[in-house]
Design an enzyme around this catalytic site. Structure first.
Site, mmCIF file in Angstrom:
data_model
loop_
_atom_site.group_PDB
_atom_site.id
_atom_site.type_symbol
_atom_site.label_atom_id
_atom_site.label_comp_id
_atom_site.label_asym_id
_atom_site.label_seq_id
_atom_site.Cartn_x
_atom_site.Cartn_y
_atom_site.Cartn_z
ATOM 1 N N GLY A 40 14.332 29.569 32.571
ATOM 2 C CA GLY A 40 13.481 28.026 31.546
ATOM 3 C C GLY A 40 14.299 27.639 31.440
ATOM 4 C CB CYS A 43 14.167 22.270 29.983
ATOM 5 S SG CYS A 43 12.171 20.934 30.723
ATOM 6 C CE LYS A 52 8.760 15.446 24.857
ATOM 7 N NZ LYS A 52 10.015 16.046 24.427
ATOM 8 C CB VAL A 271 24.330 13.782 16.741
ATOM 9 C CG1 VAL A 271 24.365 13.165 15.071
ATOM 10 C CG2 VAL A 271 24.951 14.759 16.406
ATOM 11 C CB ALA A 320 13.883 18.708 33.287
ATOM 12 C CG HIS A 444 -10.880 -2.113 35.766
ATOM 13 N ND1 HIS A 444 -10.525 -3.059 34.986
ATOM 14 C CD2 HIS A 444 -12.157 -2.700 35.208
ATOM 15 C CE1 HIS A 444 -10.767 -3.685 33.989
ATOM 16 N NE2 HIS A 444 -12.376 -3.335 34.791
HETATM 17 P P1 FAD Z 1 19.990 24.527 30.623
HETATM 18 O O1 FAD Z 1 18.252 24.026 30.244
HETATM 19 O O2 FAD Z 1 20.486 24.604 28.934
HETATM 20 O O3 FAD Z 1 19.840 25.945 30.904
HETATM 21 C C1 FAD Z 1 21.024 26.400 30.745
HETATM 22 C C2 FAD Z 1 20.893 27.959 30.864
HETATM 23 O O4 FAD Z 1 22.258 28.312 31.383
HETATM 24 C C3 FAD Z 1 20.411 28.358 29.839
HETATM 25 O O5 FAD Z 1 18.904 29.662 29.670
HETATM 26 C C4 FAD Z 1 21.635 29.605 29.112
HETATM 27 O O6 FAD Z 1 21.107 30.453 28.266
HETATM 28 C C5 FAD Z 1 22.462 29.672 30.425
HETATM 29 N N1 FAD Z 1 24.072 29.924 29.936
HETATM 30 C C6 FAD Z 1 24.982 29.143 29.224
HETATM 31 N N2 FAD Z 1 25.746 29.324 29.853
HETATM 32 C C7 FAD Z 1 25.452 30.909 30.950
HETATM 33 C C8 FAD Z 1 26.767 32.168 30.896
HETATM 34 N N3 FAD Z 1 28.111 31.702 30.205
HETATM 35 N N4 FAD Z 1 26.190 33.379 30.911
HETATM 36 C C9 FAD Z 1 24.518 33.083 31.383
HETATM 37 N N5 FAD Z 1 23.549 31.659 31.610
HETATM 38 C C10 FAD Z 1 24.399 30.915 30.802
HETATM 39 N N6 FAD Z 1 14.185 16.796 29.007
HETATM 40 C C11 FAD Z 1 13.153 16.309 30.307
HETATM 41 O O7 FAD Z 1 14.000 15.645 30.992
HETATM 42 N N7 FAD Z 1 12.316 15.373 28.942
HETATM 43 C C12 FAD Z 1 12.455 16.215 27.836
HETATM 44 O O8 FAD Z 1 11.130 15.407 27.119
HETATM 45 C C13 FAD Z 1 12.981 16.415 26.999
HETATM 46 N N8 FAD Z 1 13.416 16.995 26.164
HETATM 47 C C14 FAD Z 1 13.974 18.118 25.073
HETATM 48 C C15 FAD Z 1 13.383 18.106 24.298
HETATM 49 C C16 FAD Z 1 14.317 19.029 23.300
HETATM 50 C C17 FAD Z 1 13.947 19.283 21.883
HETATM 51 C C18 FAD Z 1 16.269 19.205 23.737
HETATM 52 C C19 FAD Z 1 17.011 19.781 23.205
HETATM 53 C C20 FAD Z 1 16.527 18.237 25.120
HETATM 54 C C21 FAD Z 1 14.658 17.750 25.913
HETATM 55 N N9 FAD Z 1 15.406 17.815 27.389
HETATM 56 C C22 FAD Z 1 14.465 16.853 27.696
HETATM 57 C C23 FAD Z 1 16.694 17.999 27.660
HETATM 58 C C24 FAD Z 1 16.999 19.024 28.980
HETATM 59 O O9 FAD Z 1 15.994 20.081 28.102
HETATM 60 C C25 FAD Z 1 17.877 19.102 29.462
HETATM 61 O O10 FAD Z 1 18.144 18.118 29.954
HETATM 62 C C26 FAD Z 1 17.558 20.684 30.729
HETATM 63 O O11 FAD Z 1 16.892 21.626 30.111
HETATM 64 C C27 FAD Z 1 18.650 20.532 31.745
HETATM 65 O O12 FAD Z 1 18.902 21.724 32.548
HETATM 66 P P2 FAD Z 1 19.903 22.570 32.833
HETATM 67 O O13 FAD Z 1 20.136 22.987 34.118
HETATM 68 O O14 FAD Z 1 21.412 21.513 33.450
HETATM 69 O O15 FAD Z 1 20.790 23.684 30.950
HETATM 70 P P1 NAD Z 2 20.983 11.220 21.850
HETATM 71 O O1 NAD Z 2 22.165 10.771 22.663
HETATM 72 O O2 NAD Z 2 19.291 10.443 22.396
HETATM 73 O O3 NAD Z 2 20.669 10.449 20.725
HETATM 74 C C1 NAD Z 2 21.746 10.941 19.557
HETATM 75 C C2 NAD Z 2 22.124 9.376 18.231
HETATM 76 O O4 NAD Z 2 22.460 10.123 17.198
HETATM 77 C C3 NAD Z 2 22.162 7.814 18.809
HETATM 78 O O5 NAD Z 2 21.301 7.456 18.599
HETATM 79 C C4 NAD Z 2 23.597 7.871 18.138
HETATM 80 O O6 NAD Z 2 23.916 6.848 17.868
HETATM 81 C C5 NAD Z 2 23.607 8.804 16.756
HETATM 82 N N1 NAD Z 2 24.231 9.538 16.602
HETATM 83 C C6 NAD Z 2 25.735 9.607 17.260
HETATM 84 N N2 NAD Z 2 25.651 10.119 15.712
HETATM 85 C C7 NAD Z 2 25.733 10.149 14.809
HETATM 86 C C8 NAD Z 2 26.541 10.050 13.390
HETATM 87 N N3 NAD Z 2 27.258 10.776 12.963
HETATM 88 N N4 NAD Z 2 25.077 9.588 12.132
HETATM 89 C C9 NAD Z 2 24.394 9.327 12.854
HETATM 90 N N5 NAD Z 2 23.794 8.663 14.267
HETATM 91 C C10 NAD Z 2 24.182 9.734 14.434
HETATM 92 O O7 NAD Z 2 20.345 12.433 21.647
HETATM 93 P P2 NAD Z 2 19.782 13.652 21.164
HETATM 94 O O8 NAD Z 2 18.927 12.814 20.406
HETATM 95 O O9 NAD Z 2 20.396 14.525 20.525
HETATM 96 O O10 NAD Z 2 19.394 13.730 22.486
HETATM 97 C C11 NAD Z 2 19.992 14.441 23.394
HETATM 98 C C12 NAD Z 2 19.563 14.791 24.476
HETATM 99 O O11 NAD Z 2 18.241 15.485 25.397
HETATM 100 C C13 NAD Z 2 19.545 13.253 25.266
HETATM 101 O O12 NAD Z 2 20.422 12.351 25.515
HETATM 102 C C14 NAD Z 2 17.924 13.704 26.361
HETATM 103 O O13 NAD Z 2 19.522 13.486 27.647
HETATM 104 C C15 NAD Z 2 17.429 14.593 26.042
HETATM 105 N N6 NAD Z 2 16.654 14.264 25.606
HETATM 106 C C16 NAD Z 2 15.627 13.941 26.752
HETATM 107 C C17 NAD Z 2 14.661 13.528 26.222
HETATM 108 C C18 NAD Z 2 13.238 13.050 26.695
HETATM 109 O O14 NAD Z 2 14.033 13.164 28.150
HETATM 110 N N7 NAD Z 2 12.887 12.791 26.877
HETATM 111 C C19 NAD Z 2 13.959 14.107 25.165
HETATM 112 C C20 NAD Z 2 14.440 14.752 23.534
HETATM 113 C C21 NAD Z 2 16.227 15.248 24.207
#
Ligand code: FAD
Ligand code: NAD
Length: 465
Positions: A40, A43, A52, A271, A320, A444
């Site tokens: 998983g 994500c 969420k 950031v 994701a 609606h």
């Molecule tokens: P990841 O989900 O990061 O998975 C990579 C996997 O690879 C991990 O399980 C890791 O353990 C494994 N791995 C790494 N290196 C190795 C290795 N050498 N050997 C074996 N396994 C390894 N995106 C959305 O679209 N909607 C959202 O609402 C959203 N909310 C988010 C909220 C937060 C707080 C965060 C942090 C991210 C959010 N994202 C959201 C972003 C989303 O989680 C990522 O874009 C997504 O998980 C990327 O998928 P991925 O498969 O590329 O990598």
């Molecule tokens: P982000 O890129 O969305 O935001 C980072 C923010 O930090 C920017 O506004 C930037 O200007 C600011 N920043 C950078 N350096 C700074 C500093 N030194 N001091 C103050 N502000 C600074 O990054 P995030 O919030 O860490 O999220 C990472 C990624 O995870 C996102 O780009 C997104 O792709 C993914 N994500 C997606 C969702 C969603 O789809 N709803 C939710 C959470 C995360």
């Protein structure tokens, strides 16, 4: 331990990797997936789903707190609510468990072999994995790198103690009294808002001149308004400088150059995220890079034949659903299907209050394509369903070519608009014209009617405004 040979090896079981492996298995490809943590990925375990869940709990709490304040128009009275965050987190962990268990089940059903441990490249076709029972060598005809991303740390504010990343923020046992968030992007705003609703005094420190700089100012205005109403202090054009000596405050350089100390029980640094491309032998393959990310072509092929990369390791947008779509495509390519990245748009949703959705081009981006554009904006103020939900703040906006009315972009901000992302995405993907949206009967009373009305408005045929 006996070596494994397979046609496809996927490294990382996040949304990119696990979807790739499931589809490959369904297509009859002999597939192995290696995961060092839990299926998983980010994500399901520490990202989309847990955040969420927390946002939902915070919304429920805030709603009851608002009703209890006695200032509501609905005629409802209730008593002051309390929240036990450790119980909320346990509920969230239950959802995560159900979903990650589901992923394991789907991999099994697709006959994918799962190897638990950290993968390390020996060469472009061979990987070694340190498993609990010893070293496992895996040889593969094709390798998919899906190792995702991790939070960026600020050198002067390393994670540890009071300084936390989103991962720790999603597992706190109590709501901090004072939370300072560094970075007013996706995570900072989604989680900052949730903690404010649960009772924390929240300050957000953003380096740019406005929050969510990736969206246009018109879209983020209702969010800024709500942050203010929730009592969240937003400092833009401000730079975090480091921890105060006491450890209980963040030193910030404000826009005017003055230094401010913001008292904090927790400092959440959000950031951005960086790709996981180092420390596991990938560097030795010397793949072409695009900045910190792995460079890929329209088939997610890297500069080395037979090695693909998908998801966050390949750059923005780090979402994701992009990772999943890439994963599915690569599985089909490995199976010999003719596929290439042909998506017209990747929807982006920010789960703030109110929510933001953007699919395709924003008005300014559409203008840059050279041709004349038409724009239609319909406010929720004039939408019956939004009124009944007390969600009048926000709008749906449609951008189209002026000559043939092809829809180029759709954006919305408002309560619950994340669910409109599907309709917006479908319209763009199917090449809808304004007339297609305007001519579709929208049920609606729903917020979706604002989409139809925005298209009607762009055509100069609006009915309800
Ligand atoms: P990841 O989900 O990061 O998975 C990579 C996997 O690879 C991990 O399980 C890791 O353990 C494994 N791995 C790494 N290196 C190795 C290795 N050498 N050997 C074996 N396994 C390894 N995106 C959305 O679209 N909607 C959202 O609402 C959203 N909310 C988010 C909220 C937060 C707080 C965060 C942090 C991210 C959010 N994202 C959201 C972003 C989303 O989680 C990522 O874009 C997504 O998980 C990327 O998928 P991925 O498969 O590329 O990598
Ligand atoms: P982000 O890129 O969305 O935001 C980072 C923010 O930090 C920017 O506004 C930037 O200007 C600011 N920043 C950078 N350096 C700074 C500093 N030194 N001091 C103050 N502000 C600074 O990054 P995030 O919030 O860490 O999220 C990472 C990624 O995870 C996102 O780009 C997104 O792709 C993914 N994500 C997606 C969702 C969603 O789809 N709803 C939710 C959470 C995360």
């Amino acid at each position: 331990m006996k070596d494994i040979s397979c046609k496809l090896l996927v490294i990382g079981a996040g949304p990119g990797g696990y979807v790739c492996a499931i589809r490959a298995g369904q297509l009859g490809i002999d597939t192995v997936i290696v995961e060092m943590a839990k299926p998983g990925g980010t994500c399901l375990n520490i990202g989309c789903i847990p955040s969420k869940a927390l946002i939902h709990a915070a919304e429920e709490f805030d709603k009851i707190a608002h009703l209890a304040s006695g200032r509501n128009a609905l005629g409802i009275t209730t008593t002051k609510p309390a929240i036990d965050l450790s119980q909320t987190i346990a509920w969230k962990d239950g959802i995560v468990g159900r979903l990650t268990g589901g992923v394991s089940g789907l991999l099994k059903r697709a006959k994918v072999k799962v190897v638990q441990g950290r993968a390390r490249f020996r060469d472009g076709k061979t990987v070694e994995v340190e498993t609990e029972t010893g070293r496992q060598i895996i040889r593969a005809e094709n390798v998919v790198i899906a190792t995702g991303s991790v939070p960026v740390a600020l050198p002067f504010l390393p994670f540890g103690g009071t300084v936390i990343s989103s991962t720790e923020a999603l597992s706190l046992s109590a709501v901090p009294d004072r939370l300072v968030v560094v970075g007013g992007g996706y995570i900072g705003l989604e989680l900052g808002t949730a903690f404010a609703k649960m009772g924390a005094k929240v300050s957000i420190v953003e380096a740019q001149d406005r929050i969510l700089p990736q969206y246009d100012a018109e879209l983020t205005r209702p969010v800024s308004k709500r942050l203010k109403a929730l009592g969240i202090e937003v400092m833009t054009g401000a730079k975090a400088r480091g921890l105060a000596k006491s450890g209980g405050a963040l030193l910030v350089e404000a826009e005017d150059g003055t230094e401010i100390s913001l008292p904090a029980d927790k400092i959440l640094v959000t950031v951005g995220r960086r790709p996981v491309t180092q420390g596991w032998g990938l560097e030795e393959l010397v793949l072409d890079m695009e900045g910190a990310f792995i460079r890929i072509d329209e088939r997610c092929q890297t500069s080395m034949r037979g090695i693909y990369a998908i998801g966050d390791v390949t750059g923005e947008p780090m979402l994701a659903h992009r990772a999943m779509a890439q994963g599915e495509m690569v599985a089909e390519i490995v199976a010999g299907h003719k596929r290439a990245w042909d998506k017209r748009a990747i929807p982006a949703v920010c789960f703030t209050d109110p929510e933001i959705v953007s699919v395709g081009l924003a008005p300014d981006e559409a203008k840059k394509t050279g041709g004349e554009t038409k724009l239609g904006l319909f406010p929720f103020l004039a939408n019956g369903r939004a009124m009944t939900k007390q969600g009048e703040d926000g709008f749906v906006r449609v951008v189209a070519r002026a000559d043939n009315h092809l829809v180029l972009g759709i954006q919305a901000v408002g309560q619950g608009v994340s669910e409109l992302a599907a309709a917006f995405g479908l319209a763009i993907e199917m090449g809808a014209r304004l007339e297609d949206i305007a001519g579709t009967i929208h049920a609606h009373p729903t917020e979706g009617e604002a989409f139809q009305e925005a298209a009607l408005k762009a055509l100069g045929q609006e009915l309800h405004i």
